[in-house]
Design a protein around this motif. Sequence first.
Motif, PDB file in Angstrom:
ATOM      1  N   LEU A 153       0.891  -1.028  -0.107  1.00 28.13           N
ATOM      2  CA  LEU A 153      -0.005  -0.141   0.252  1.00 28.13           C
ATOM      3  C   LEU A 153       0.844   1.291  -0.015  1.00 28.13           C
ATOM      4  CD1 LEU A 153      -2.399  -0.939   2.769  1.00 28.13           C
ATOM      5  CD2 LEU A 153      -2.449  -1.394   0.466  1.00 28.13           C
ATOM      6  N   ILE A 154       0.769   2.128  -0.922  1.00 23.08           N
ATOM      7  CA  ILE A 154       1.254   3.414  -0.648  1.00 23.08           C
ATOM      8  C   ILE A 154       0.391   4.384  -0.727  1.00 23.08           C
ATOM      9  CG2 ILE A 154       2.675   5.027  -2.220  1.00 23.08           C
ATOM     10  CD1 ILE A 154       3.722   2.477  -3.826  1.00 23.08           C
ATOM     11  N   ALA A 155       0.666   5.419   0.541  1.00 22.55           N
ATOM     12  CA  ALA A 155      -0.316   6.233   0.830  1.00 22.55           C
ATOM     13  C   ALA A 155       0.566   7.435   0.861  1.00 22.55           C
ATOM     14  CB  ALA A 155      -0.915   5.982   2.280  1.00 22.55           C
ATOM     15  N   GLY A 156       0.091   8.519   0.171  1.00 16.44           N
ATOM     16  CA  GLY A 156       0.837   9.855   0.031  1.00 16.44           C
ATOM     17  C   GLY A 156       0.622  10.486  -1.216  1.00 16.44           C
ATOM     18  N   ARG A 157       1.107  11.798  -1.251  1.00 13.32           N
ATOM     19  CA  ARG A 157       0.896  12.630  -2.423  1.00 13.32           C
ATOM     20  C   ARG A 157       2.434  12.748  -3.109  1.00 13.32           C
ATOM     21  NH1 ARG A 157      -2.834  16.430  -3.192  1.00 13.32           N
ATOM     22  NH2 ARG A 157      -3.386  16.495  -1.169  1.00 13.32           N
ATOM     23  N   ASP A 158       2.504  12.676  -4.335  1.00 16.67           N
ATOM     24  CA  ASP A 158       3.464  13.011  -5.119  1.00 16.67           C
ATOM     25  C   ASP A 158       3.162  13.421  -6.525  1.00 16.67           C
ATOM     26  OD1 ASP A 158       5.896  12.138  -7.016  1.00 16.67           O
ATOM     27  OD2 ASP A 158       6.740  12.052  -4.844  1.00 16.67           O
ATOM     28  N   LYS A 159       3.840  14.577  -6.973  1.00 16.36           N
ATOM     29  CA  LYS A 159       3.575  15.078  -8.251  1.00 16.36           C
ATOM     30  C   LYS A 159       3.827  14.034  -9.446  1.00 16.36           C
ATOM     31  CE  LYS A 159       4.061  19.823  -7.066  1.00 16.36           C
ATOM     32  NZ  LYS A 159       5.011  21.222  -7.111  1.00 16.36           N
ATOM     33  N   GLN A 160       5.049  13.118  -9.172  1.00 15.30           N
ATOM     34  CA  GLN A 160       5.324  12.238 -10.237  1.00 15.30           C
ATOM     35  C   GLN A 160       4.754  10.895  -9.758  1.00 15.30           C
ATOM     36  OE1 GLN A 160       9.675  12.873  -9.550  1.00 15.30           O
ATOM     37  NE2 GLN A 160       9.626  13.835 -11.591  1.00 15.30           N
ATOM     38  N   ALA A 161       3.630  10.634  -9.112  1.00 14.95           N
ATOM     39  CA  ALA A 161       3.101   9.435  -8.670  1.00 14.95           C
ATOM     40  C   ALA A 161       2.849   8.480 -10.026  1.00 14.95           C
ATOM     41  CB  ALA A 161       1.600   9.691  -8.182  1.00 14.95           C
ATOM     42  N   ARG A 162       2.774   9.145 -11.274  1.00 18.90           N
ATOM     43  CA  ARG A 162       2.549   8.345 -12.257  1.00 18.90           C
ATOM     44  C   ARG A 162       3.712   7.657 -12.785  1.00 18.90           C
ATOM     45  NH1 ARG A 162      -1.166  11.927 -16.493  1.00 18.90           N
ATOM     46  NH2 ARG A 162      -2.785  11.983 -15.404  1.00 18.90           N
ATOM     47  N   LYS A 163       4.983   8.096 -12.495  1.00 18.19           N
ATOM     48  CA  LYS A 163       6.135   7.561 -12.943  1.00 18.19           C
ATOM     49  C   LYS A 163       6.360   6.250 -11.923  1.00 18.19           C
ATOM     50  CE  LYS A 163      10.094   8.932 -10.990  1.00 18.19           C
ATOM     51  NZ  LYS A 163      11.437   9.720 -10.600  1.00 18.19           N
ATOM     52  N   PHE A 164       5.814   6.247 -10.791  1.00 16.00           N
ATOM     53  CA  PHE A 164       6.118   5.108  -9.961  1.00 16.00           C
ATOM     54  C   PHE A 164       5.018   4.016 -10.194  1.00 16.00           C
ATOM     55  CE2 PHE A 164       8.000   8.633  -7.665  1.00 16.00           C
ATOM     56  CZ  PHE A 164       9.295   7.790  -7.371  1.00 16.00           C
ATOM     57  N   ILE A 165       3.939   4.492 -10.657  1.00 20.66           N
ATOM     58  CA  ILE A 165       2.655   3.399 -11.040  1.00 20.66           C
ATOM     59  C   ILE A 165       3.461   2.658 -12.572  1.00 20.66           C
ATOM     60  CG2 ILE A 165       0.238   3.392 -12.152  1.00 20.66           C
ATOM     61  CD1 ILE A 165      -0.359   5.886 -10.362  1.00 20.66           C
ATOM     62  N   ALA A 166       3.830   3.387 -13.086  1.00 15.90           N
ATOM     63  CA  ALA A 166       4.450   2.758 -14.613  1.00 15.90           C
ATOM     64  C   ALA A 166       5.339   1.835 -13.789  1.00 15.90           C
ATOM     65  CB  ALA A 166       4.984   4.105 -15.431  1.00 15.90           C
ATOM     66  N   GLN A 167       6.239   2.200 -13.129  1.00 13.98           N
ATOM     67  CA  GLN A 167       7.444   1.101 -12.705  1.00 13.98           C
ATOM     68  C   GLN A 167       6.743  -0.065 -11.951  1.00 13.98           C
ATOM     69  OE1 GLN A 167       9.979   2.551  -9.401  1.00 13.98           O
ATOM     70  NE2 GLN A 167      10.984   0.651  -9.111  1.00 13.98           N
TER      71      GLN A 167
END
Length: 370
Positions: A228-242
Amino acid sequence: MKLAIVRQTYNPNGGAERFVSRALNVLAQDRELDVTLIARQWENAAGWHTLTVNPPFRNRQAREAGFAQEAARHFSAFDLVQSHERIPGASVFRAGDGVHATWLEQYNRILSPLKRWAQSFSAYHRYILQAERDMFTHPALRNVICNSAMVRDDIARRFGLGPEKLTVIYNGVDTSVFHPSVRENNLRDTLGIPQNAPVLAYVGSGFTRKGVSVALNAVAAHPDVWLLIAGRDKQARKFIAQAERLGIAGRVKFLGPVDNILQVYGTADALILPTLYDPFPNVCVEALACGLPLMTSHQCGAAEWIKEGENGWVRDALDVAGYQQAISQWLAGRVAGQDYAANARRTAEPYTLERMASELQSLYRNLLGS
Protein backbone atom coordinates in the motif's frame (compact mmCIF):
# COMPACT_ATOMS: atom_id res chain seq x y z
CA MET A 1 5.72 32.41 30.22
CA LYS A 2 5.16 33.73 26.72
CA LEU A 3 6.16 31.05 24.22
CA ALA A 4 6.14 31.46 20.44
CA ILE A 5 6.25 28.49 18.10
CA VAL A 6 7.22 29.26 14.50
CA ARG A 7 6.24 27.20 11.44
CA GLN A 8 5.32 28.66 8.05
CA THR A 9 2.35 26.63 6.89
CA TYR A 10 0.11 23.74 7.82
CA ASN A 11 0.00 20.58 5.74
CA PRO A 12 -2.16 17.81 7.26
CA ASN A 13 0.06 15.20 5.57
CA GLY A 14 3.34 16.75 6.76
CA GLY A 15 5.21 15.09 9.60
CA ALA A 16 6.68 18.32 11.00
CA GLU A 17 3.29 19.99 10.93
CA ARG A 18 1.69 17.06 12.73
CA PHE A 19 4.36 17.35 15.42
CA VAL A 20 3.66 21.08 15.79
CA SER A 21 -0.10 20.44 16.01
CA ARG A 22 0.38 17.80 18.67
CA ALA A 23 2.79 19.99 20.62
CA LEU A 24 0.42 22.97 20.44
CA ASN A 25 -2.52 20.91 21.66
CA VAL A 26 -0.71 19.60 24.73
CA LEU A 27 1.24 22.79 25.55
CA ALA A 28 -1.92 24.89 25.35
CA GLN A 29 -3.25 22.92 28.32
CA ASP A 30 -0.40 24.19 30.52
CA ARG A 31 -1.78 27.23 32.36
CA GLU A 32 1.73 28.53 32.96
CA LEU A 33 2.30 28.88 29.21
CA ASP A 34 0.88 31.60 26.97
CA VAL A 35 1.39 30.02 23.54
CA THR A 36 1.41 31.88 20.24
CA LEU A 37 1.87 30.29 16.83
CA ILE A 38 3.67 32.44 14.23
CA ALA A 39 2.72 31.20 10.75
CA ARG A 40 1.65 32.18 7.26
CA GLN A 41 -1.46 30.03 7.62
CA TRP A 42 -2.56 27.19 9.86
CA GLU A 43 -5.48 25.06 10.90
CA ASN A 44 -8.02 26.47 13.32
CA ALA A 45 -6.47 27.39 16.67
CA ALA A 46 -7.79 25.83 19.86
CA GLY A 47 -6.23 27.14 23.02
CA TRP A 48 -3.43 29.25 21.55
CA HIS A 49 -2.99 32.55 19.73
CA THR A 50 -2.07 32.74 16.05
CA LEU A 51 0.08 35.55 14.69
CA THR A 52 -0.20 35.62 10.90
CA VAL A 53 2.98 36.58 9.07
CA ASN A 54 2.42 36.33 5.33
CA PRO A 55 4.63 38.61 3.22
CA PRO A 56 4.37 38.21 -0.57
CA PHE A 57 6.98 36.20 -2.44
CA ARG A 58 7.90 35.42 -6.03
CA ASN A 59 9.90 32.21 -5.61
CA ARG A 60 10.78 29.71 -2.88
CA GLN A 61 13.96 31.52 -1.83
CA ALA A 62 11.99 34.75 -1.38
CA ARG A 63 9.30 32.79 0.45
CA GLU A 64 11.80 31.51 3.03
CA ALA A 65 13.70 34.77 3.39
CA GLY A 66 10.60 36.95 3.58
CA PHE A 67 8.94 34.84 6.25
CA ALA A 68 12.16 34.63 8.28
CA GLN A 69 12.67 38.39 8.23
CA GLU A 70 9.08 39.23 9.17
CA ALA A 71 8.77 36.53 11.84
CA ALA A 72 12.04 37.61 13.48
CA ARG A 73 10.63 41.11 14.02
CA HIS A 74 8.29 39.65 16.65
CA PHE A 75 10.80 37.52 18.59
CA SER A 76 11.53 40.18 21.23
CA ALA A 77 7.90 40.07 22.42
CA PHE A 78 8.32 36.53 23.80
CA ASP A 79 10.23 34.88 26.64
CA LEU A 80 11.12 31.95 24.41
CA VAL A 81 10.85 31.44 20.65
CA GLN A 82 10.86 27.87 19.38
CA SER A 83 11.37 27.93 15.64
CA HIS A 84 10.73 25.05 13.27
CA GLU A 85 12.20 27.13 10.45
CA ARG A 86 15.85 28.05 9.91
CA ILE A 87 15.63 31.60 11.30
CA PRO A 88 18.70 33.12 13.03
CA GLY A 89 17.80 34.71 16.34
CA ALA A 90 15.38 32.13 17.77
CA SER A 91 16.19 30.94 21.28
CA VAL A 92 15.19 27.34 20.55
CA PHE A 93 15.29 25.52 17.22
CA ARG A 94 13.61 22.19 16.64
CA ALA A 95 15.59 20.38 13.97
CA GLY A 96 12.62 18.36 12.76
CA ASP A 97 13.80 18.63 9.16
CA GLY A 98 17.34 17.66 10.09
CA VAL A 99 20.44 19.22 8.53
CA HIS A 100 20.00 20.55 5.00
CA ALA A 101 23.62 19.88 4.07
CA THR A 102 23.19 16.21 5.00
CA TRP A 103 19.98 15.97 3.00
CA LEU A 104 21.75 17.34 -0.08
CA GLU A 105 24.56 14.82 0.33
CA GLN A 106 22.09 11.95 0.44
CA TYR A 107 19.96 13.30 -2.40
CA ASN A 108 23.06 13.64 -4.57
CA ARG A 109 23.41 9.86 -4.44
CA ILE A 110 20.54 9.46 -6.89
CA LEU A 111 21.24 12.49 -9.12
CA SER A 112 23.16 12.42 -12.36
CA PRO A 113 26.50 14.30 -12.42
CA LEU A 114 24.85 17.04 -14.49
CA LYS A 115 21.99 17.50 -12.01
CA ARG A 116 24.43 17.50 -9.08
CA TRP A 117 26.42 20.22 -10.80
CA ALA A 118 23.28 22.26 -11.50
CA GLN A 119 22.10 21.89 -7.92
CA SER A 120 25.37 23.33 -6.62
CA PHE A 121 24.37 26.66 -8.24
CA SER A 122 20.86 26.71 -6.76
CA ALA A 123 20.19 30.06 -5.08
CA TYR A 124 17.55 28.42 -2.89
CA HIS A 125 19.88 25.74 -1.52
CA ARG A 126 22.64 28.29 -0.99
CA TYR A 127 20.23 30.47 0.99
CA ILE A 128 19.08 27.54 3.18
CA LEU A 129 22.67 26.40 3.84
CA GLN A 130 23.71 29.91 4.88
CA ALA A 131 20.59 30.46 7.02
CA GLU A 132 21.23 27.11 8.70
CA ARG A 133 24.83 28.03 9.53
CA ASP A 134 23.85 31.52 10.71
CA MET A 135 21.16 30.05 12.94
CA PHE A 136 23.33 27.37 14.55
CA THR A 137 26.10 29.89 15.28
CA HIS A 138 23.83 32.77 16.41
CA PRO A 139 24.45 33.95 20.01
CA ALA A 140 20.71 33.95 20.76
CA LEU A 141 20.43 30.20 20.20
CA ARG A 142 20.20 28.46 23.56
CA ASN A 143 19.05 24.97 22.65
CA VAL A 144 18.38 22.71 19.69
CA ILE A 145 15.64 20.11 20.06
CA CYS A 146 16.62 17.05 18.03
CA ASN A 147 14.14 14.27 17.29
CA SER A 148 16.89 11.65 17.03
CA ALA A 149 20.42 11.02 18.20
CA MET A 150 21.39 10.85 14.52
CA VAL A 151 20.46 14.52 14.06
CA ARG A 152 22.03 15.55 17.39
CA ASP A 153 25.37 14.00 16.48
CA ASP A 154 25.29 15.45 12.97
CA ILE A 155 24.70 18.99 14.26
CA ALA A 156 27.46 18.63 16.85
CA ARG A 157 29.89 17.46 14.18
CA ARG A 158 29.05 20.06 11.56
CA PHE A 159 28.51 23.16 13.69
CA GLY A 160 30.46 22.49 16.87
CA LEU A 161 27.56 22.78 19.32
CA GLY A 162 28.21 21.29 22.74
CA PRO A 163 25.99 18.69 24.43
CA GLU A 164 24.49 21.35 26.73
CA LYS A 165 22.82 22.91 23.69
CA LEU A 166 21.51 19.69 22.13
CA THR A 167 18.47 17.92 23.55
CA VAL A 168 16.89 14.78 22.11
CA ILE A 169 13.10 14.74 22.50
CA TYR A 170 11.49 12.00 20.44
CA ASN A 171 8.16 12.53 18.70
CA GLY A 172 5.17 11.65 20.85
CA VAL A 173 2.19 9.62 19.71
CA ASP A 174 -1.30 9.07 21.09
CA THR A 175 -0.86 5.42 22.04
CA SER A 176 -4.58 5.03 22.73
CA VAL A 177 -5.46 5.98 19.15
CA PHE A 178 -2.47 4.43 17.38
CA HIS A 179 -2.95 0.95 18.75
CA PRO A 180 -2.97 -2.63 17.39
CA SER A 181 -6.77 -2.54 17.60
CA VAL A 182 -6.72 -0.58 14.29
CA ARG A 183 -6.72 -3.98 12.59
CA GLU A 184 -10.43 -4.17 13.36
CA ASN A 185 -11.06 -1.38 10.83
CA ASN A 186 -9.09 -2.21 7.70
CA LEU A 187 -9.36 -1.84 3.94
CA ARG A 188 -8.64 -5.39 2.82
CA ASP A 189 -12.13 -6.18 1.56
CA THR A 190 -12.43 -2.76 -0.10
CA LEU A 191 -9.07 -3.17 -1.87
CA GLY A 192 -9.54 -6.86 -2.73
CA ILE A 193 -6.64 -8.03 -0.57
CA PRO A 194 -6.89 -11.55 0.89
CA GLN A 195 -7.24 -11.48 4.66
CA ASN A 196 -4.18 -13.70 5.15
CA ALA A 197 -1.92 -11.96 2.60
CA PRO A 198 1.23 -10.25 3.96
CA VAL A 199 0.88 -6.50 3.39
CA LEU A 200 3.51 -3.80 3.57
CA ALA A 201 2.60 -0.13 3.85
CA TYR A 202 4.52 2.91 2.71
CA VAL A 203 3.27 6.22 4.14
CA GLY A 204 4.61 9.63 3.15
CA SER A 205 4.80 12.31 0.51
CA GLY A 206 7.93 12.74 -1.59
CA PHE A 207 8.18 9.31 -3.21
CA THR A 208 11.70 9.79 -4.57
CA ARG A 209 13.22 10.91 -1.27
CA LYS A 210 11.44 8.28 0.79
CA GLY A 211 12.23 5.30 -1.41
CA VAL A 212 9.07 4.18 -3.20
CA SER A 213 11.14 2.89 -6.12
CA VAL A 214 13.24 0.72 -3.80
CA ALA A 215 10.12 -0.54 -2.06
CA LEU A 216 8.57 -1.55 -5.39
CA ASN A 217 11.70 -3.41 -6.45
CA ALA A 218 11.90 -5.15 -3.09
CA VAL A 219 8.27 -6.31 -3.22
CA ALA A 220 8.68 -7.55 -6.80
CA ALA A 221 10.85 -10.41 -5.53
CA HIS A 222 8.03 -11.71 -3.30
CA PRO A 223 4.93 -12.71 -5.29
CA ASP A 224 2.67 -13.08 -2.23
CA VAL A 225 3.39 -9.63 -0.72
CA TRP A 226 1.09 -6.65 -1.28
CA LEU A 227 2.12 -3.01 -0.97
CA LEU A 228 0.00 0.00 0.00
CA ILE A 229 1.38 3.42 -0.94
CA ALA A 230 -0.30 6.30 0.91
CA GLY A 231 0.78 9.85 0.16
CA ARG A 232 0.97 12.61 -2.41
CA ASP A 233 3.57 13.00 -5.14
CA LYS A 234 3.56 15.05 -8.32
CA GLN A 235 5.38 12.23 -10.12
CA ALA A 236 3.14 9.43 -8.88
CA ARG A 237 2.49 8.26 -12.45
CA LYS A 238 6.18 7.45 -12.83
CA PHE A 239 5.99 5.01 -9.92
CA ILE A 240 2.70 3.55 -11.13
CA ALA A 241 4.44 2.85 -14.44
CA GLN A 242 7.33 1.21 -12.57
CA ALA A 243 4.90 -1.13 -10.81
CA GLU A 244 3.41 -2.05 -14.19
CA ARG A 245 6.86 -2.75 -15.68
CA LEU A 246 7.69 -4.96 -12.72
CA GLY A 247 4.45 -6.90 -13.19
CA ILE A 248 3.20 -6.12 -9.68
CA ALA A 249 0.54 -3.49 -10.43
CA GLY A 250 -2.20 -5.88 -9.33
CA ARG A 251 -0.85 -6.09 -5.77
CA VAL A 252 0.35 -2.51 -5.36
CA LYS A 253 -2.31 0.00 -4.32
CA PHE A 254 -1.57 3.72 -4.79
CA LEU A 255 -4.00 5.31 -2.34
CA GLY A 256 -3.01 8.97 -2.69
CA PRO A 257 -3.46 11.23 0.37
CA VAL A 258 -5.47 9.34 2.99
CA ASP A 259 -7.78 11.07 5.46
CA ASN A 260 -7.88 8.14 7.88
CA ILE A 261 -4.31 6.85 8.10
CA LEU A 262 -5.40 4.42 10.83
CA GLN A 263 -7.11 2.31 8.16
CA VAL A 264 -3.82 2.00 6.31
CA TYR A 265 -2.00 0.88 9.44
CA GLY A 266 -4.87 -1.49 10.18
CA THR A 267 -4.60 -3.08 6.74
CA ALA A 268 -0.83 -3.57 6.82
CA ASP A 269 1.42 -5.99 8.67
CA ALA A 270 4.62 -3.91 8.46
CA LEU A 271 5.86 -0.49 7.34
CA ILE A 272 8.56 -0.06 4.70
CA LEU A 273 10.34 3.31 4.38
CA PRO A 274 13.69 3.10 2.52
CA THR A 275 14.18 6.84 2.90
CA LEU A 276 17.28 8.69 1.74
CA TYR A 277 17.06 11.03 4.75
CA ASP A 278 14.47 11.41 7.50
CA PRO A 279 15.36 12.78 10.95
CA PHE A 280 12.51 10.78 12.59
CA PRO A 281 9.21 10.46 10.70
CA ASN A 282 5.99 10.51 12.68
CA VAL A 283 4.77 7.61 10.57
CA CYS A 284 7.42 5.36 12.13
CA VAL A 285 6.23 6.12 15.68
CA GLU A 286 2.62 5.71 14.61
CA ALA A 287 3.19 2.42 12.81
CA LEU A 288 5.19 0.92 15.67
CA ALA A 289 2.45 1.96 18.10
CA CYS A 290 -0.05 0.14 15.87
CA GLY A 291 2.07 -3.00 16.06
CA LEU A 292 3.79 -2.76 12.66
CA PRO A 293 7.48 -3.71 12.49
CA LEU A 294 9.58 -1.27 10.50
CA MET A 295 11.89 -1.69 7.51
CA THR A 296 13.88 1.51 7.06
CA SER A 297 17.28 3.01 6.29
CA HIS A 298 20.39 3.97 8.24
CA GLN A 299 19.62 7.64 7.47
CA CYS A 300 16.27 7.47 9.23
CA GLY A 301 16.29 8.44 12.90
CA ALA A 302 13.82 5.65 13.68
CA ALA A 303 16.62 3.17 12.98
CA GLU A 304 17.80 3.95 16.53
CA TRP A 305 14.78 2.06 17.89
CA ILE A 306 15.16 -1.01 15.71
CA LYS A 307 16.44 -4.35 16.97
CA GLU A 308 17.23 -6.43 13.91
CA GLY A 309 14.70 -9.20 13.34
CA GLU A 310 12.67 -8.30 16.44
CA ASN A 311 10.82 -5.09 15.62
CA GLY A 312 12.30 -4.33 12.21
CA TRP A 313 15.24 -4.24 9.84
CA VAL A 314 17.66 -1.48 8.79
CA ARG A 315 19.40 -1.33 5.40
CA ASP A 316 20.99 1.31 3.19
CA ALA A 317 18.37 3.43 1.43
CA LEU A 318 19.40 2.13 -2.01
CA ASP A 319 20.05 -1.51 -1.06
CA VAL A 320 17.27 -3.27 -2.97
CA ALA A 321 18.74 -6.72 -2.29
CA GLY A 322 18.96 -5.85 1.40
CA TYR A 323 15.26 -4.99 1.58
CA GLN A 324 14.39 -8.12 -0.38
CA GLN A 325 16.31 -10.09 2.24
CA ALA A 326 14.56 -8.23 5.07
CA ILE A 327 11.16 -9.11 3.60
CA SER A 328 12.25 -12.75 3.32
CA GLN A 329 13.24 -12.77 7.00
CA TRP A 330 9.98 -11.09 7.95
CA LEU A 331 7.93 -13.66 6.02
CA ALA A 332 9.88 -16.53 7.58
CA GLY A 333 9.37 -15.05 11.03
CA ARG A 334 5.62 -14.81 10.46
CA VAL A 335 5.51 -18.49 9.57
CA ALA A 336 7.57 -19.34 12.66
CA GLY A 337 5.17 -17.41 14.89
CA GLN A 338 7.40 -14.43 15.67
CA ASP A 339 5.28 -11.80 17.44
CA TYR A 340 6.45 -8.73 15.58
CA ALA A 341 3.31 -6.80 16.52
CA ALA A 342 3.95 -7.10 20.26
CA ASN A 343 7.60 -6.14 19.86
CA ALA A 344 6.72 -3.10 17.75
CA ARG A 345 4.05 -1.95 20.18
CA ARG A 346 6.42 -2.25 23.17
CA THR A 347 8.93 -0.08 21.32
CA ALA A 348 6.53 2.85 20.90
CA GLU A 349 4.56 2.61 24.14
CA PRO A 350 6.87 4.84 26.24
CA TYR A 351 6.75 7.72 23.72
CA THR A 352 3.41 9.25 24.59
CA LEU A 353 2.25 12.79 23.91
CA GLU A 354 2.32 13.40 27.66
CA ARG A 355 5.97 12.39 27.83
CA MET A 356 6.84 14.68 24.92
CA ALA A 357 5.00 17.59 26.52
CA SER A 358 6.67 16.99 29.89
CA GLU A 359 10.13 16.96 28.29
CA LEU A 360 9.39 20.17 26.37
CA GLN A 361 8.05 21.91 29.47
CA SER A 362 11.07 20.81 31.49
CA LEU A 363 13.39 22.21 28.83
CA TYR A 364 11.55 25.56 28.75
CA ARG A 365 11.69 25.94 32.52
CA ASN A 366 15.37 25.04 32.62
CA LEU A 367 16.13 27.65 29.97
CA LEU A 368 14.15 30.32 31.79
CA GLY A 369 15.64 29.37 35.13
CA SER A 370 19.16 29.64 33.80
